[in-house]
Design an enzyme around this catalytic site. Structure first.
Site, PDB file in Angstrom:
ATOM      1  N   SER A 218      -9.474  25.055 -10.497  1.00  0.00           N
ATOM      2  CA  SER A 218      -9.723  24.450  -9.206  1.00  0.00           C
ATOM      3  C   SER A 218     -10.937  23.525  -9.287  1.00  0.00           C
ATOM      4  O   SER A 218     -11.818  23.725 -10.126  1.00  0.00           O
ATOM      5  CB  SER A 218      -9.978  25.572  -8.202  1.00  0.00           C
ATOM      6  OG  SER A 218      -9.731  25.139  -6.903  1.00  0.00           O
ATOM      7  N   GLY A 300      -4.498  22.728  -2.435  1.00  0.00           N
ATOM      8  CA  GLY A 300      -5.066  23.476  -1.305  1.00  0.00           C
ATOM      9  C   GLY A 300      -6.335  22.774  -0.861  1.00  0.00           C
ATOM     10  O   GLY A 300      -6.400  22.139   0.181  1.00  0.00           O
ATOM     11  N   ARG A 342     -19.682  30.125  -1.579  1.00  0.00           N
ATOM     12  CA  ARG A 342     -19.443  29.330  -2.786  1.00  0.00           C
ATOM     13  C   ARG A 342     -20.723  28.948  -3.528  1.00  0.00           C
ATOM     14  O   ARG A 342     -20.722  28.820  -4.734  1.00  0.00           O
ATOM     15  CB  ARG A 342     -18.608  28.095  -2.447  1.00  0.00           C
ATOM     16  CG  ARG A 342     -17.225  28.453  -1.890  1.00  0.00           C
ATOM     17  CD  ARG A 342     -16.285  27.266  -1.825  1.00  0.00           C
ATOM     18  NE  ARG A 342     -15.899  26.807  -3.131  1.00  0.00           N
ATOM     19  CZ  ARG A 342     -16.411  25.765  -3.738  1.00  0.00           C
ATOM     20  NH1 ARG A 342     -17.317  25.024  -3.136  1.00  0.00           N
ATOM     21  NH2 ARG A 342     -16.018  25.437  -4.947  1.00  0.00           N
ATOM     22  N   TYR A 346     -20.479  30.200  -7.258  1.00  0.00           N
ATOM     23  CA  TYR A 346     -20.134  29.178  -8.259  1.00  0.00           C
ATOM     24  C   TYR A 346     -21.222  28.128  -8.436  1.00  0.00           C
ATOM     25  O   TYR A 346     -20.942  27.067  -9.005  1.00  0.00           O
ATOM     26  CB  TYR A 346     -18.857  28.417  -7.835  1.00  0.00           C
ATOM     27  CG  TYR A 346     -17.735  29.259  -7.303  1.00  0.00           C
ATOM     28  CD1 TYR A 346     -17.110  30.225  -8.096  1.00  0.00           C
ATOM     29  CD2 TYR A 346     -17.265  29.080  -6.008  1.00  0.00           C
ATOM     30  CE1 TYR A 346     -16.066  30.979  -7.601  1.00  0.00           C
ATOM     31  CE2 TYR A 346     -16.215  29.831  -5.511  1.00  0.00           C
ATOM     32  CZ  TYR A 346     -15.625  30.786  -6.307  1.00  0.00           C
ATOM     33  OH  TYR A 346     -14.589  31.528  -5.807  1.00  0.00           O
ATOM     34  N   CYS A 373     -29.812  39.360   4.433  1.00  0.00           N
ATOM     35  CA  CYS A 373     -30.899  40.045   3.753  1.00  0.00           C
ATOM     36  C   CYS A 373     -30.706  39.947   2.254  1.00  0.00           C
ATOM     37  O   CYS A 373     -30.387  40.948   1.591  1.00  0.00           O
ATOM     38  CB  CYS A 373     -30.961  41.497   4.197  1.00  0.00           C
ATOM     39  SG  CYS A 373     -31.534  41.573   5.871  1.00  0.00           S
ATOM     40  N   TYR A 403     -11.814  27.437   1.096  1.00  0.00           N
ATOM     41  CA  TYR A 403     -12.479  28.639   0.605  1.00  0.00           C
ATOM     42  C   TYR A 403     -13.805  28.897   1.341  1.00  0.00           C
ATOM     43  O   TYR A 403     -14.684  29.551   0.821  1.00  0.00           O
ATOM     44  CB  TYR A 403     -12.684  28.551  -0.920  1.00  0.00           C
ATOM     45  CG  TYR A 403     -11.393  28.209  -1.635  1.00  0.00           C
ATOM     46  CD1 TYR A 403     -10.393  29.154  -1.760  1.00  0.00           C
ATOM     47  CD2 TYR A 403     -11.156  26.925  -2.123  1.00  0.00           C
ATOM     48  CE1 TYR A 403      -9.184  28.841  -2.374  1.00  0.00           C
ATOM     49  CE2 TYR A 403      -9.950  26.601  -2.735  1.00  0.00           C
ATOM     50  CZ  TYR A 403      -8.973  27.562  -2.853  1.00  0.00           C
ATOM     51  OH  TYR A 403      -7.780  27.248  -3.450  1.00  0.00           O
TER      52      TYR A 403
HETATM   53  N1  LLP Z   1      -1.937  27.307  -6.953  1.00  0.00           N
HETATM   54  C1  LLP Z   1      -2.399  28.439  -7.513  1.00  0.00           C
HETATM   55  C2  LLP Z   1      -1.495  29.268  -8.281  1.00  0.00           C
HETATM   56  C3  LLP Z   1      -3.737  28.806  -7.349  1.00  0.00           C
HETATM   57  O1  LLP Z   1      -4.189  29.925  -7.913  1.00  0.00           O
HETATM   58  C4  LLP Z   1      -4.603  27.978  -6.587  1.00  0.00           C
HETATM   59  C5  LLP Z   1      -6.004  28.345  -6.396  1.00  0.00           C
HETATM   60  C6  LLP Z   1      -4.067  26.818  -6.013  1.00  0.00           C
HETATM   61  C7  LLP Z   1      -2.731  26.499  -6.228  1.00  0.00           C
HETATM   62  C8  LLP Z   1      -4.878  25.885  -5.161  1.00  0.00           C
HETATM   63  O2  LLP Z   1      -5.936  25.325  -5.854  1.00  0.00           O
HETATM   64  P1  LLP Z   1      -6.792  24.170  -5.159  1.00  0.00           P
HETATM   65  O3  LLP Z   1      -5.897  22.964  -5.028  1.00  0.00           O
HETATM   66  O4  LLP Z   1      -7.233  24.666  -3.841  1.00  0.00           O
HETATM   67  O5  LLP Z   1      -7.939  23.941  -6.080  1.00  0.00           O
HETATM   68  N2  LLP Z   1     -12.373  30.373  -4.430  1.00  0.00           N
HETATM   69  C9  LLP Z   1     -12.512  29.268  -5.367  1.00  0.00           C
HETATM   70  C10 LLP Z   1     -11.179  28.627  -5.673  1.00  0.00           C
HETATM   71  C11 LLP Z   1     -10.166  29.602  -6.216  1.00  0.00           C
HETATM   72  C12 LLP Z   1      -8.839  28.952  -6.432  1.00  0.00           C
HETATM   73  C13 LLP Z   1      -7.787  29.962  -6.636  1.00  0.00           C
HETATM   74  N3  LLP Z   1      -6.506  29.410  -6.862  1.00  0.00           N
HETATM   75  C14 LLP Z   1     -13.477  28.241  -4.819  1.00  0.00           C
HETATM   76  O6  LLP Z   1     -14.000  28.447  -3.733  1.00  0.00           O
HETATM   77  O7  LLP Z   1     -13.747  27.234  -5.464  1.00  0.00           O
END
Ligand code: LLP
Length: 453
Positions: A218, A300, A342, A346, A373, A403
């Protein structure tokens, strides 16, 4: 110097007048007064615009071979979002029973749903098959058996894709890289696990193998990683054809497309990415003597990320003298790691702007922190802000749509902020703010029950 928002990181309908910022025609100070802070403000037009851009880029560059542009619900989901996704003609990628429940509650067409997850429960699989979801992306040998059995018992032939690990370094934060070898996701191509999964799948009449899936990570800026991944999946299609004499009809290349969070972030747009990808796919299929399969994608972040901002009110400011005698200026807002994990997870970078008034005060380096806290409760480590910021001022962090609310939590019994959708000078709550009563409602006054058999 006056405070100015950066249009590259703010939603597309953002405007500014005398230092007051508005999104969707709604002034942020007025939204703060009406709905309180902290609050996520979602630009409906921006979301729909980006959804349309990804779908049309896929359609344009892959033509008859365009599969489905799935919106990855994990970035942010609510019933209203699901309606917009449906109206925009996209599919929906869900990765848990909870996300599927929202899709069902919004009556999203089952055929356009794809179910993911590396450890789907029997119940989640049963729910998905009962709802007749279009595709299940299978992630382990046990799951092949579970899906096959459930579908068989219901007399259903379930379309499946196998999630493969192409062994690609996506050049992003390690915690959000998903396609090098040492990950929990998918079947490794290099180790032969992927081929074993193909053989296991084809044994079942209740499974219809449509092709392969990969998601390499991502917030990715380098397109080579997407192309290498596509090429490795195509080699697998070729191996399948050599063995079975027929071609599989679909490849899903996942999501992961990066967005701008701060000055200097310069992501490619949907058209540029799809154009390069279609060239690679066409060339690789040609090399392998294959017809181009249907190509699906799962953005996403790139759809919802830039469409939302987080609006905070400043509560306190504090100057701290460091060991070397220098000073750090802390600006505390009324949210923090409960609405934006985040930065802590990260080392993510964000920008932030004063949004309720003009300031001509000189800029000063600040650390914007939350009210939890915990020392690590930092929204932004180092950022230049007008030096006259005082309690009651409003600050907003753009690009928190992906996210942000979806990873929000109740640490320190903070209530999760609402999501307010704005459009054409109107605003409405699509997810309300939690209350203390919501949190207390989870507590149960239960008498002990005997458990021993
Ligand atoms: N498809 C699959 C199978 C995935 O696991 C993910 C994200 C997406 C699509 C969508 O990815 P995007 O286009 O949103 O990058 N919590 C982390 C991101 C974790 C992503 C998990 N999978 C953050 O805040 O950066």
């Amino acid at each position: 110097m006056t405070n100015m928002f950066n249009p590259k990181v703010w939603p597309s309908t953002t405007t500014e007048e005398f230092g007051v910022i508005a999104v969707g025609g709604c002034s942020l100070p007025v939204l703060a007064r009406e709905f309180g802070t902290p609050a996520f403000i979602l630009d409906e037009a921006d979301f729909k615009l980006r959804a349309a851009q990804w779908k049309s880029a896929l359609d344009k560059h892959f033509g008859d071979n365009a599969g489905t542009a799935y919106y990855a619900a994990k970035a942010f989901i609510s019933k209203e979002i699901v309606h917009w996704v449906e109206q925009s003609g996209l599919g929906l990628d869900v990765c848990t029973g909870g996300e599927l429940a929202v899709a069902k509650a919004a009556n999203f067409p089952a055929e356009r749903i794809e179910l993911h997850g590396n450890n789907k429960s029997e119940e989640e699989i049963a729910d998905a098959i009962d709802y007749r979801v279009g595709t299940i992306v299978v992630d382990s040998l046990q799951e092949i058996e579970r899906v096959a059995k459930n579908a068989h018992n219901k007399g259903v032939v379930q379309k499946v894709l196998l999630r493969l690990t192409p062994g690609v370094d996506a050049h992003t934060h390690e915690a959000i890289s998903t396609a090098h070898e040492d990950v929990k996701f998918g079947f490794s191509i290099a180790s032969g696990a992927a081929w074993d999964a193909v053989l296991a799948t084809t044994k079942h009449d209740s499974l219809s193998l449509q092709g392969f899936h990969a998601h390499i990570g991502s917030q990715i800026f380098v397109s080579d990683a997407f192309e290498t991944s596509a090429a490795r999946l195509i080699e697998m299609l070729s191996k399948y054809k050599a063995q079975f004499g027929v071609e599989l009809p679909e490849l899903d290349l996942g999501g992961g497309y990066g967005i701008a969070y701060v000055d200097g972030d310069d992501p490619s747009d949907a058209n540029q990415i799809m154009e390069k990808l279609s060239k690679t796919v066409t060339a690789e299929c040609g090399k392998n003597n294959l017809a181009v399969p249907k190509i699906s994608i799962e953005p996403g972040r790139a759809i919802v990320g830039p469409a939302m901002i987080t609006l905070y009110e400043v509560g306190t400011t504090k100057e701290v003298v460091l060991e070397d005698g220098s000073k750090r200026w802390y600006v505390s807002v009324d949210g923090g790691m409960s609405d934006n994990l985040r930065t802590a997870l990260y080392d993510a970078e964000y920008s932030i702007d004063l949004v309720n008034r003009i300031s001509t005060a000189p800029l000063r380096m600040a650390r914007v922190v939350g009210k939890h806290c915990e020392t690590g409760d930092i929204v932004i480590n180092d950022v230049q802000l007008p030096s006259d910021i005082v309690p009651g001022d409003l600050l907003a962090t753009p690009a928190t749509g992906a996210y942000g609310r979806s990873m929000a939590n109740n640490y320190n019994h903070m209530v999760r902020p609402p999501v307010i959708s704005v459009f054409n000078q109107t605003a409405r709550t699509i997810i309300r703010r939690e209350s203390y009563a919501d949190l207390l409602a989870l507590e149960v006054d239960e008498k002990p029950r005997r458990i021993a058999e």
